[in-house]
Motif scaffolding. Structure first.
Motif, PDB file in Angstrom:
ATOM      1  N   GLY A  29       8.747  -4.084   9.579  1.00 38.96           N
ATOM      2  CA  GLY A  29       8.570  -2.705   9.179  1.00 38.96           C
ATOM      3  C   GLY A  29       8.627  -1.810  10.403  1.00 38.96           C
ATOM      4  O   GLY A  29       8.725  -2.295  11.538  1.00 38.96           O
ATOM      5  N   LEU A  69       0.741  -6.996   0.227  1.00 33.47           N
ATOM      6  CA  LEU A  69       1.591  -6.142   1.054  1.00 33.47           C
ATOM      7  C   LEU A  69       2.834  -6.917   1.495  1.00 33.47           C
ATOM      8  O   LEU A  69       3.952  -6.396   1.442  1.00 33.47           O
ATOM      9  N   GLN A  72       5.299  -7.259  -1.301  1.00 35.22           N
ATOM     10  CA  GLN A  72       5.975  -5.995  -1.572  1.00 35.22           C
ATOM     11  C   GLN A  72       7.074  -5.687  -0.559  1.00 35.22           C
ATOM     12  O   GLN A  72       8.158  -5.252  -0.922  1.00 35.22           O
ATOM     13  N   TYR A  73       6.802  -5.917   0.726  1.00 34.76           N
ATOM     14  CA  TYR A  73       7.728  -5.464   1.758  1.00 34.76           C
ATOM     15  C   TYR A  73       8.678  -6.526   2.318  1.00 34.76           C
ATOM     16  O   TYR A  73       9.720  -6.187   2.872  1.00 34.76           O
ATOM     17  N   PRO A 106       5.674   2.562   5.348  1.00 32.86           N
ATOM     18  CA  PRO A 106       6.471   1.690   4.487  1.00 32.86           C
ATOM     19  C   PRO A 106       7.941   1.603   4.908  1.00 32.86           C
ATOM     20  O   PRO A 106       8.710   0.851   4.337  1.00 32.86           O
TER      21      PRO A 106
END
Length: 112
Positions: A29, A69, A72-73, A106
């Motif tokens: 990220g 998390l 999700q990413y 994000p």
């Protein structure tokens, strides 16, 4: 079991861990990394490599948030397999509390 990256990584993003991962399951990220829970083989070689102590087994208490998390990413952030320089304020922010609420982004990183 899998390993997770917690908020200690945010605004530090030391990447020592990605170099030792035998299955390349780290995703980048803008200001932190995650481990893809379906790709991690639970070898644990990444955990001692993290200078911020941000990598924990998913059997530790309180890591559910970080597992979600990661789920999700990991599918939207690019894969990272090679070490990069840490973020500019990594040393100063290493032990700052509440980093998720203050700094989480994000947005994806650049990957390899």
């Amino acid at each position: 079991m899998t390993y997770v990256v917690n908020d200690k990584c945010i605004k530090c993003k030391f990447t020592d861990c990605v170099e030792v991962c035998p299955v390349d399951c780290f995703y980048e990220g803008e200001n932190m990394l995650v481990i893809h829970p379906d790709e991690c083989i639970d070898c644990g070689v990444c955990e001692p490599e993290c200078p911020a102590d941000a990598i924990k087994p998913d059997t530790d208490l309180g890591v559910e948030r970080w597992l979600e998390l990661a789920r999700q990413y990991a599918d939207v952030w690019p894969n990272i397999t090679a070490k990069k320089d840490a973020l500019p304020d990594a040393e100063a922010l290493r032990d700052e509390p509440g980093k998720f609420e203050k700094y989480f982004s994000p947005e994806p990183g650049s990957g390899d």
